[in-house]
Design an enzyme around this catalytic site. Structure first.
Site, short mmCIF file in Angstrom:
data_model
loop_
_atom_site.label_atom_id
_atom_site.label_comp_id
_atom_site.label_asym_id
_atom_site.label_seq_id
_atom_site.Cartn_x
_atom_site.Cartn_y
_atom_site.Cartn_z
N ARG A 46 -7.08 -7.56 -6.90
CA ARG A 46 -5.69 -7.04 -6.91
C ARG A 46 -5.57 -6.01 -8.03
NH1 ARG A 46 -2.48 -9.68 -9.75
NH2 ARG A 46 -2.90 -11.74 -8.86
N TYR A 98 12.70 9.68 5.91
CA TYR A 98 12.02 8.73 6.79
C TYR A 98 12.90 7.46 6.86
CZ TYR A 98 8.54 5.36 8.34
OH TYR A 98 7.88 4.39 9.02
N ASP A 170 8.08 12.95 -1.21
CA ASP A 170 7.29 12.38 -0.12
C ASP A 170 6.60 13.54 0.59
OD1 ASP A 170 6.33 11.35 2.28
OD2 ASP A 170 7.97 9.90 2.47
N LYS A 195 -0.76 8.45 7.84
CA LYS A 195 -0.55 9.64 8.66
C LYS A 195 -1.72 10.62 8.49
CE LYS A 195 3.17 7.27 9.31
NZ LYS A 195 4.41 7.48 8.56
C1 LIG Z 1 5.36 6.74 7.88
C2 LIG Z 1 6.10 7.35 6.75
C3 LIG Z 1 6.45 6.61 5.61
C4 LIG Z 1 6.17 5.13 5.49
O1 LIG Z 1 4.82 4.87 5.42
P1 LIG Z 1 4.15 3.49 5.96
O2 LIG Z 1 2.71 3.73 5.72
O3 LIG Z 1 4.54 3.33 7.38
O4 LIG Z 1 4.73 2.41 5.09
C5 LIG Z 1 7.10 7.26 4.59
N1 LIG Z 1 7.42 8.57 4.67
C6 LIG Z 1 7.11 9.32 5.74
C7 LIG Z 1 7.50 10.74 5.78
C8 LIG Z 1 6.45 8.74 6.82
O5 LIG Z 1 6.17 9.48 7.90
#
Ligand SMILES: *Cc1c(COP(=O)(O)O)cnc(C)c1O
Length: 381
Positions: A46, A98, A170, A195
């Site tokens: 961890r 998001y 983000d 992603k």
């Molecule tokens: C998918 C996504 C998230 C969240 O990520 P997870 O891996 O699903 O927890 C946050 N911001 C954006 C822009 C996303 O496309």
């Protein structure tokens, strides 16, 4: 070293124990210590794991940052950033986030005494007006989902810094190949590595990067204290994805531009949202702060809900599925999927109508993608 080289080599020296060229999946929870207080830097997975360390060093490098941390999901990474705040603190955030980020802020963190003001980050005066003496964080996402709008990271970071607030961006939709927010003045970059960074729709993960030692130490402390860490295999999958990020992003962009141009000319299509089209209202900003326009496209069909439903039912190469950023092309219907929880009026006001479809344009042959859409939309009319 340039981006594509760093993606393949940073944090990924041959394994010191065996010479393995590829970073091994250190599938272990614990590490045998040589004696009291004598170990090789790892005690418990961890706290730290060599496969995760390799990923963290590589992510930091790709974001032009000194420090990187990996998490079990994008939302776990987001939570780590918000752990820098305390009860009583206030956050100014873009209003086109998001959905899961919005849910975390509104349904979880407000209960813990953090307050949020959501406003349109395209209008700097609105962000400025939202600041309070208690504002500690400006949270931005650019480009956004599904309308692909942008905000000016440099100008907004300057504004936040003057007011003593941290700026987190983000960067999931652009990927570090096309945008590095800390180079534009942001303090922290956040990713859902699920992603583009993972890139193959086979892993859920998240990451943060920063140049600030204090923020890094605080988030690293939180990572170990709260425990939202990725396992060794998930870390390895993201690391493997990163090796091809540069070539994938170039192809995602080329294909997305071809698809956007095709859609723009299609008589059944009312409007197309893609930052790489000169008709995009923020095309100049996109050219200024991004090195490319990424692979996300959305468009509105003249035929509304009925036309959208038929396109969804007719595509063969595109998969009708949530998520984005993988090598395969995906099609989503934001009004009923990612934005279903939003009141209809607000949704429509943002352009998220029943006729809106969002594409994550993959790296298949662009001709096949266009032929698939042409056939599916053609049938809609
Ligand atoms: C998918 C996504 C998230 C969240 O990520 P997870 O891996 O699903 O927890 C946050 N911001 C954006 C822009 C996303 O496309």
């Amino acid at each position: 070293m340039k981006f594509a080289t760093r993606a393949i080599h940073v944090g990924q020296e041959p394994d010191p124990a065996t010479g393995a060229t590829i970073v091994p999946i250190y599938q272990t929870s614990t590490y045998t210590q040589e004696g009291l207080g004598r170990h090789k830097g790892y005690e418990y997975s961890r706290t730290g794991n060599p496969t995760r360390t390799a990923l963290e060093e590589c992510v930091a490098s790709l974001e032009n940052c000194r420090y990187g941390l990996a998490f079990a999901s994008g939302l776990a990474a987001t939570t780590a950033v918000l752990s820098l705040l305390e009860a009583g603190d206030h956050v100014v955030a873009g209003d086109d986030l998001y959905g899961g980020t919005y849910r975390l802020f509104e349904k979880v963190l407000t209960r813990q005494g953090i307050s949020f003001t959501f406003t349109d980050p395209r209008d700097i005066s609105k962000i400025e007006a939202a600041f309070r003496p208690q504002t500690r964080l400006l949270w931005l996402e650019t480009p956004t989902n599904p309308m692909l709008t942008l905000c000016d990271i440099r100008a907004l970071s300057e504004l936040a810094r003057e007011r003593g607030a941290i700026v987190a961006v983000d960067n999931t939709f652009a990927s570090p190949y096309f945008q590095t927010p800390t180079d534009l003045g942001a303090d922290i970059t956040v990713h859902s590595t699920t992603k583009y960074m993972g890139g193959h729709s086979d892993v859920v993960g998240g990451a943060v990067a920063t140049n600030d030692a204090g923020h890094y130490e605080a988030m690293k402390f939180y990572q170990n204290a709260a425990g939202g860490v990725p396992g060794p295999f998930d870390s390895w999958l993201v690391l493997r994805g990163l090796k091809t990020l540069a070539v994938r992003m170039r192809q995602h962009e080329a294909n997305a531009l071809a698809v956007a141009e095709f859609l723009r000319e299609h008589p059944e299509v009312e409007s197309v949202n893609y930052p790489g089209l000169p008709t995009h209202p923020q095309y100049e900003l996109a050219r200024r702060q991004m090195r490319g326009f990424s692979g996300m496209v959305s468009f509105t069909l003249r035929g509304g809900a009925e036309a959208a439903r038929r396109v969804i039912g007719s595509v063969r190469v595109f998969s009708f599925a949530e998520s984005l950023g993988g090598v395969e092309s995906l099609l989503t219907h934001p009004a009923s999927m990612t934005h279903a929880a939003m009141p209809e009026e607000e949704r429509e006001a943002r352009g998220v109508t029943e006729g809106l479809l969002r594409l994550s344009v993959g790296v298949e042959d662009a001709e096949d993608l266009i032929a698939d859409l042409d056939r599916a939309i053609g049938r809609a009319s």
